[in-house]
Design a protein around this motif. Structure first.
Motif, short mmCIF file in Angstrom:
data_model
loop_
_atom_site.label_atom_id
_atom_site.label_comp_id
_atom_site.label_asym_id
_atom_site.label_seq_id
_atom_site.Cartn_x
_atom_site.Cartn_y
_atom_site.Cartn_z
N TRP A 47 0.83 -1.21 0.00
CA TRP A 47 0.00 0.00 0.00
C TRP A 47 0.86 1.25 0.00
CZ3 TRP A 47 -4.92 0.68 -1.11
CH2 TRP A 47 -5.78 -0.42 -1.04
N ARG A 50 2.25 2.58 -3.20
CA ARG A 50 1.29 3.15 -4.16
C ARG A 50 1.36 4.68 -4.21
NH1 ARG A 50 -0.14 0.53 -7.94
NH2 ARG A 50 -2.07 1.67 -8.12
N GLY A 64 -7.81 4.34 0.11
CA GLY A 64 -7.68 3.09 -0.63
C GLY A 64 -8.82 2.12 -0.39
N GLU A 84 -8.25 -3.59 -6.62
CA GLU A 84 -8.28 -2.37 -7.43
C GLU A 84 -6.95 -1.63 -7.35
OE1 GLU A 84 -11.50 0.19 -6.22
OE2 GLU A 84 -12.97 -1.43 -6.45
N HIS A 85 -6.26 -1.74 -6.22
CA HIS A 85 -5.06 -0.93 -5.98
C HIS A 85 -3.74 -1.70 -6.01
CE1 HIS A 85 -7.18 2.77 -4.85
NE2 HIS A 85 -8.08 1.96 -4.31
#
Length: 129
Positions: A47, A50, A64, A84-85
């Protein structure tokens, strides 16, 4: 927690010696479950990689996982948001289910959804925090 597991009867010093065999004066999450520690660290790092808008747990949650303002996520929502991320080749559904289950409160609670407070575990295993 010990009470729910039947309590503890014994010498606290002996217990502490088992929990802290190196004599550091503290325990790390990796001391209890190295595999879970590695997995949660990798998840948090994925995460954070990103971008700056996802560099803290509240940002991961609000930007997120719950950009629509939800206060809780069930397993399906969690997996969908992560996919999705995050890189789907690295973070497949099985692996994300495992992460979801690690972040849920204790099984005896019966709760099957995640809230922001549940991801505090990701802070506990972060280096330097």
């Amino acid at each position: 927690a010990l009470e729910r597991l039947g309590g503890f009867s014994g010498k606290v010093k002996s217990l502490w010696a088992e929990l802290d065999p190196d004599g550091r004066g503290y325990c790390r999450f990796e001391d209890f479950d190295p595999a879970a520690d590695r997995e949660l660290s990798a998840f948090r790092g994925a995460w954070e990689d990103r971008g700056p808008e996802l560099s803290s747990l509240p940002q991961i949650w609000s930007n997120g996982l719950t950009p629509d303002g939800l206060e809780r996520l069930d397993e399906e929502q969690f997996i969908d948001r992560c996919m999705e991320h995050l890189d789907p080749l690295t973070w497949n559904e099985r692996r994300l289910k495992n992460i979801f289950n690690m972040l849920l409160p204790e099984p005896l609670s019966g709760r099957r959804h995640m809230m922001l407070d549940d991801i505090i575990l990701l802070v506990l295993n972060a280096p330097g925090e």
